[in-house]
Design a protein around this motif. Structure first.
Motif, PDB file in Angstrom:
ATOM      1  N   VAL A 333      30.270  39.176  44.914  1.00  0.00           N
ATOM      2  CA  VAL A 333      30.581  39.648  46.129  1.00  0.00           C
ATOM      3  C   VAL A 333      32.233  40.347  46.010  1.00  0.00           C
ATOM      4  O   VAL A 333      32.746  40.133  44.886  1.00  0.00           O
ATOM      5  N   ASP A 334      32.317  41.326  46.866  1.00  0.00           N
ATOM      6  CA  ASP A 334      33.785  41.926  46.844  1.00  0.00           C
ATOM      7  C   ASP A 334      34.951  41.056  47.504  1.00  0.00           C
ATOM      8  O   ASP A 334      34.110  40.280  48.576  1.00  0.00           O
ATOM      9  N   ILE A 335      35.855  40.926  47.041  1.00  0.00           N
ATOM     10  CA  ILE A 335      36.838  40.163  47.841  1.00  0.00           C
ATOM     11  C   ILE A 335      38.124  40.905  48.103  1.00  0.00           C
ATOM     12  O   ILE A 335      38.583  41.414  47.444  1.00  0.00           O
ATOM     13  N   LEU A 336      38.472  40.705  49.525  1.00  0.00           N
ATOM     14  CA  LEU A 336      39.697  40.992  50.044  1.00  0.00           C
ATOM     15  C   LEU A 336      40.816  40.106  50.181  1.00  0.00           C
ATOM     16  O   LEU A 336      40.313  39.121  50.877  1.00  0.00           O
ATOM     17  N   PHE A 337      41.806  39.934  49.348  1.00  0.00           N
ATOM     18  CA  PHE A 337      42.598  38.671  49.319  1.00  0.00           C
ATOM     19  C   PHE A 337      43.932  39.271  49.787  1.00  0.00           C
ATOM     20  O   PHE A 337      44.565  40.131  49.245  1.00  0.00           O
ATOM     21  N   GLU A 350      41.521  32.466  40.060  1.00  0.00           N
ATOM     22  CA  GLU A 350      40.873  32.202  39.206  1.00  0.00           C
ATOM     23  C   GLU A 350      39.401  31.341  39.264  1.00  0.00           C
ATOM     24  O   GLU A 350      38.346  31.741  38.880  1.00  0.00           O
ATOM     25  N   GLN A 351      39.517  30.500  40.614  1.00  0.00           N
ATOM     26  CA  GLN A 351      38.100  29.964  41.005  1.00  0.00           C
ATOM     27  C   GLN A 351      37.200  31.243  41.632  1.00  0.00           C
ATOM     28  O   GLN A 351      36.162  30.995  41.463  1.00  0.00           O
ATOM     29  N   LEU A 352      37.896  32.109  42.123  1.00  0.00           N
ATOM     30  CA  LEU A 352      37.019  33.385  42.766  1.00  0.00           C
ATOM     31  C   LEU A 352      36.422  34.108  41.830  1.00  0.00           C
ATOM     32  O   LEU A 352      35.476  34.871  42.168  1.00  0.00           O
ATOM     33  N   THR A 356      33.289  37.339  41.735  1.00  0.00           N
ATOM     34  CA  THR A 356      33.744  38.604  42.137  1.00  0.00           C
ATOM     35  C   THR A 356      33.392  39.730  41.590  1.00  0.00           C
ATOM     36  O   THR A 356      33.608  39.767  40.284  1.00  0.00           O
ATOM     37  N   GLN A 357      33.014  40.688  42.250  1.00  0.00           N
ATOM     38  CA  GLN A 357      32.603  41.827  41.514  1.00  0.00           C
ATOM     39  C   GLN A 357      33.822  42.965  41.609  1.00  0.00           C
ATOM     40  O   GLN A 357      34.267  43.415  40.506  1.00  0.00           O
ATOM     41  N   ASN A 358      34.217  43.200  42.862  1.00  0.00           N
ATOM     42  CA  ASN A 358      35.598  44.114  42.882  1.00  0.00           C
ATOM     43  C   ASN A 358      36.911  42.986  43.724  1.00  0.00           C
ATOM     44  O   ASN A 358      36.250  42.435  44.643  1.00  0.00           O
ATOM     45  N   LEU A 359      37.863  43.067  43.130  1.00  0.00           N
ATOM     46  CA  LEU A 359      38.944  42.478  43.765  1.00  0.00           C
ATOM     47  C   LEU A 359      39.824  43.412  44.581  1.00  0.00           C
ATOM     48  O   LEU A 359      40.472  44.130  43.705  1.00  0.00           O
ATOM     49  N   TYR A 360      40.082  43.229  45.788  1.00  0.00           N
ATOM     50  CA  TYR A 360      41.112  44.005  46.468  1.00  0.00           C
ATOM     51  C   TYR A 360      42.078  43.338  46.828  1.00  0.00           C
ATOM     52  O   TYR A 360      41.949  42.213  47.586  1.00  0.00           O
ATOM     53  N   ILE A 361      43.450  43.701  46.610  1.00  0.00           N
ATOM     54  CA  ILE A 361      44.652  42.662  46.996  1.00  0.00           C
ATOM     55  C   ILE A 361      45.424  43.669  48.197  1.00  0.00           C
ATOM     56  O   ILE A 361      45.730  44.671  47.641  1.00  0.00           O
ATOM     57  N   THR A 362      45.797  42.832  49.009  1.00  0.00           N
ATOM     58  CA  THR A 362      46.724  43.472  50.138  1.00  0.00           C
ATOM     59  C   THR A 362      47.580  42.747  50.489  1.00  0.00           C
ATOM     60  O   THR A 362      48.043  41.553  49.977  1.00  0.00           O
TER      61      THR A 362
END
Length: 420
Positions: A333-337, A350-352, A356-362
């Motif tokens: 899945v994609d993650i917005l974190f 690290e757990q995610l 995670t396919q793509n990690l989006y950080i905001t």
């Protein structure tokens, strides 16, 4: 004062931070005729699962025609929901009235004592006790602890029953960095001659809770020893004493929710046996099965799939991952974190990573929120991207599945800004 003035005054207390200890609470409540001693209260503590457990008990009791007050934190959609009656937030006018009652007492605290200024959480907790103890008495008040238990603002009343939902490594800067330290703090929820229902997995923490129960002559009811949960797909069977409830199906997803529900059912059965309530078991089960809880593995959109979850520590991230795999059968899945300071962000990310396919950080507007750059520095991952405007990103997202997570405070902001 109007509603916005009242909210501003409450939130302004935020600058005084977290100040453990109950002396300010006791002083203010004494000036207000000790409303905390006039409630039929259930105290719920724990690292994760408190809010859901509160919701299960509340729903079952309301379904049985009892008047039930709840105190929860943080709020997800509206500030007033922190103090709710039968699942409905108090009105703006009621909140203004409570501020007008509590504000002079908090000001007197500063002038007449050397205890310092009351914090935001202390003010809200005092308002809750005044509301349910004086202004609008109810059959039961379910009080969710804030941070820990021993020095928490809620730890000032005499509960009829207590629940400890879990013990995990969270708020380690305040509660201690071992399971034993945290168990010693949260174990203060155990009260003399008062039933304690608990779900504690760590062996060392378990010893602390069992010892506390023994020292207090508290009836100790333990998940996996006295309470059994047999999971069968979406369904589960609950067993305790001679009770067996079969084919229970919750609206709330996840194996952890079955355990939270089991704690709630046990609490209700104990109250029933004590003669505190007269339950129709079918209504109890209907109430529990129907519960939804905003911001907890909540599916907010189908096309594309979007799930928001307030996972904010290692244990809750683990529960989120298990649910994504077991219930949604998604491998990637994609993650917005986003997250707040003081959380084990590196370990959470690290757990995610495996899912995670793509990690989006905001980042979001909150006093303790981490910057997106600081979060990014916590993890090495090729497919990561910094997002400035998370609301626009969510609205324009066109991937296959997006999980929005990292903090309940972040989830609250997302729900306020995005119309799913």
């Amino acid at each position: 004062m109007n509603y916005l003035d009242s909210l501003y005054w409450i939130h302004e207390r935020n600058k005084f931070g977290i100040k453990p200890g109950v002396k300010r609470m006791q002083w203010m409540l004494a000036k207000l005729n000790n409303p905390q001693f006039k409630i039929n209260g259930i105290h719920v503590g724990g690292t994760n699962g408190k809010g859901s457990t509160v919701a299960y008990i509340r729903s079952a009791l309301v379904n049985n025609d009892y008047q039930v007050g709840t105190f929860t934190s943080p709020f997800i959609e509206t500030f007033n929901e922190r103090i709710s009656l039968n699942g409905h937030p108090i009105s703006d006018d009621e909140l203004v009235n409570l501020v007008q009652i509590v504000k002079p007492v908090s000001e007197a605290l500063e002038v007449e004592t050397d205890l310092g200024t009351a914090t935001e959480f202390e003010i809200i907790t005092t308002m809750m006790f005044v509301y349910f103890g004086e202004i609008n008495p109810v059959d039961f008040v379910i009080v969710e602890a804030g941070l820990g238990v021993k020095n928490d603002s809620t730890n000032v009343f005499n509960p009829i029953l207590t629940i400890l939902t879990s013990i995990g490594l969270d708020h380690t800067d305040i509660l201690g960095d071992s399971y034993v330290d945290i168990a010693k703090d949260k174990g203060a929820i155990v009260k003399p001659n008062t039933p304690i229902i608990y779900a504690v997995k760590n062996d060392e923490a378990l010893k602390v809770i069992r010892h506390n129960a023994k020292m207090n002559d508290a009836k100790a009811i333990e998940l996996d020893r006295d309470i059994t949960v047999v999971s069968e797909g979406d369904e589960f069977t609950y067993r305790y004493k001679n009770y067996e409830l079969e084919t229970l199906v919750l609206n709330m997803l996840g194996e952890h929710q079955k355990e939270n529900a089991a704690l709630a059912i046990t609490a209700l059965l104990e109250l029933n046996e004590a003669g505190s309530v007269d339950l129709d078991f079918n209504k109890m089960i209907d109430g529990i099965e129907s519960v939804t809880w905003s911001g907890r593995i909540e599916r907010v959109k189908d096309q594309p799939l979007m799930i928001i979850d307030g996972a904010h520590n290692n244990e809750s991230v683990e529960a989120l991952i298990d649910t994504i795999k077991d219930y949604y059968h998604l491998e990637q899945v994609d993650i917005l974190f986003s997250a707040v300071k003081g959380k084990p962000v590196n370990e959470m990310l690290e757990q995610l990573m495996p899912i995670t396919q793509n990690l989006y950080i905001t980042e979001f507007d909150f006093p303790k929120a981490m910057t997106k750059e600081d979060i990014s520095n916590e993890i090495n991952f090729e497919q990561k991207e910094l997002v400035d405007d998370y609301a626009s990103f969510i609205e324009n997202y066109s991937g296959h599945a997006l999980i929005i997570t990292g903090s309940l405070y972040f989830i609250s902001e997302v729900k306020a800004k995005v119309n799913f």
